[in-house]
Scaffold this motif. Structure first.
Motif, PDB file in Angstrom:
ATOM      1  N   SER A 157      28.928  18.981 -20.384  1.00  0.00           N
ATOM      2  CA  SER A 157      28.883  18.576 -18.981  1.00  0.00           C
ATOM      3  C   SER A 157      29.739  17.330 -18.817  1.00  0.00           C
ATOM      4  O   SER A 157      29.547  16.337 -19.521  1.00  0.00           O
ATOM      5  CB  SER A 157      27.438  18.295 -18.586  1.00  0.00           C
ATOM      6  OG  SER A 157      27.378  17.851 -17.263  1.00  0.00           O
ATOM      7  N   PHE A 158      30.692  17.380 -17.903  1.00  0.00           N
ATOM      8  CA  PHE A 158      31.586  16.253 -17.660  1.00  0.00           C
ATOM      9  C   PHE A 158      31.283  15.658 -16.293  1.00  0.00           C
ATOM     10  O   PHE A 158      31.242  16.364 -15.302  1.00  0.00           O
ATOM     11  CB  PHE A 158      33.049  16.713 -17.728  1.00  0.00           C
ATOM     12  CG  PHE A 158      33.414  17.234 -19.079  1.00  0.00           C
ATOM     13  CD1 PHE A 158      33.833  16.374 -20.078  1.00  0.00           C
ATOM     14  CD2 PHE A 158      33.339  18.579 -19.362  1.00  0.00           C
ATOM     15  CE1 PHE A 158      34.168  16.846 -21.329  1.00  0.00           C
ATOM     16  CE2 PHE A 158      33.673  19.080 -20.607  1.00  0.00           C
ATOM     17  CZ  PHE A 158      34.089  18.211 -21.600  1.00  0.00           C
ATOM     18  N   HIS A 159      31.055  14.369 -16.256  1.00  0.00           N
ATOM     19  CA  HIS A 159      30.737  13.658 -15.018  1.00  0.00           C
ATOM     20  C   HIS A 159      31.842  12.632 -14.782  1.00  0.00           C
ATOM     21  O   HIS A 159      31.714  11.455 -15.133  1.00  0.00           O
ATOM     22  CB  HIS A 159      29.364  12.989 -15.131  1.00  0.00           C
ATOM     23  CG  HIS A 159      28.280  13.970 -15.426  1.00  0.00           C
ATOM     24  ND1 HIS A 159      27.588  14.600 -14.427  1.00  0.00           N
ATOM     25  CD2 HIS A 159      27.816  14.464 -16.596  1.00  0.00           C
ATOM     26  CE1 HIS A 159      26.698  15.430 -14.968  1.00  0.00           C
ATOM     27  NE2 HIS A 159      26.820  15.360 -16.291  1.00  0.00           N
ATOM     28  N   VAL A 160      32.919  13.084 -14.212  1.00  0.00           N
ATOM     29  CA  VAL A 160      34.142  12.307 -14.101  1.00  0.00           C
ATOM     30  C   VAL A 160      33.954  10.997 -13.338  1.00  0.00           C
ATOM     31  O   VAL A 160      34.492   9.966 -13.729  1.00  0.00           O
ATOM     32  CB  VAL A 160      35.251  13.158 -13.451  1.00  0.00           C
ATOM     33  CG1 VAL A 160      36.524  12.371 -13.313  1.00  0.00           C
ATOM     34  CG2 VAL A 160      35.487  14.417 -14.279  1.00  0.00           C
ATOM     35  N   LEU A 161      33.210  10.992 -12.267  1.00  0.00           N
ATOM     36  CA  LEU A 161      33.102   9.790 -11.442  1.00  0.00           C
ATOM     37  C   LEU A 161      31.908   8.891 -11.767  1.00  0.00           C
ATOM     38  O   LEU A 161      31.722   7.872 -11.115  1.00  0.00           O
ATOM     39  CB  LEU A 161      33.066  10.181  -9.968  1.00  0.00           C
ATOM     40  CG  LEU A 161      34.330  10.875  -9.466  1.00  0.00           C
ATOM     41  CD1 LEU A 161      34.162  11.277  -7.996  1.00  0.00           C
ATOM     42  CD2 LEU A 161      35.547   9.998  -9.632  1.00  0.00           C
ATOM     43  N   ASN A 162      31.106   9.252 -12.774  1.00  0.00           N
ATOM     44  CA  ASN A 162      29.983   8.386 -13.150  1.00  0.00           C
ATOM     45  C   ASN A 162      30.487   7.064 -13.704  1.00  0.00           C
ATOM     46  O   ASN A 162      31.447   7.011 -14.456  1.00  0.00           O
ATOM     47  CB  ASN A 162      29.109   9.057 -14.209  1.00  0.00           C
ATOM     48  CG  ASN A 162      28.123  10.012 -13.589  1.00  0.00           C
ATOM     49  OD1 ASN A 162      28.154  10.283 -12.396  1.00  0.00           O
ATOM     50  ND2 ASN A 162      27.235  10.535 -14.398  1.00  0.00           N
ATOM     51  N   THR A 203      32.125   4.666 -12.426  1.00  0.00           N
ATOM     52  CA  THR A 203      33.461   4.202 -12.050  1.00  0.00           C
ATOM     53  C   THR A 203      33.434   3.297 -10.835  1.00  0.00           C
ATOM     54  O   THR A 203      34.449   2.703 -10.502  1.00  0.00           O
ATOM     55  CB  THR A 203      34.388   5.394 -11.746  1.00  0.00           C
ATOM     56  OG1 THR A 203      33.867   6.116 -10.645  1.00  0.00           O
ATOM     57  CG2 THR A 203      34.551   6.299 -12.953  1.00  0.00           C
TER      58      THR A 203
END
Length: 45
Positions: A36-41, A43
């Motif tokens: 699971s990729f959470h790109v905007l966590n 940031t």
């Protein structure tokens, strides 16, 4: 390159919170793994 449903993920190694480094290949053939990729966590945006 986009991944397709059911395709085999390439092996990778990353730090573990508990046991040093961990590799995806450690689980191949014995466990199901969900990536699971959470790109905007974490940031701020």
């Amino acid at each position: 390159m986009a991944a397709e449903v059911g395709s085999v993920a390439p092996d990778f190694t990353m730090p573990s919170a508990n046991d040093g480094d961990i590799s995806l290949s450690q689980y191949r053939g014995s466990k199901h793994v969900v990536l699971s990729f959470h790109v905007l966590n974490f940031t701020g945006g």
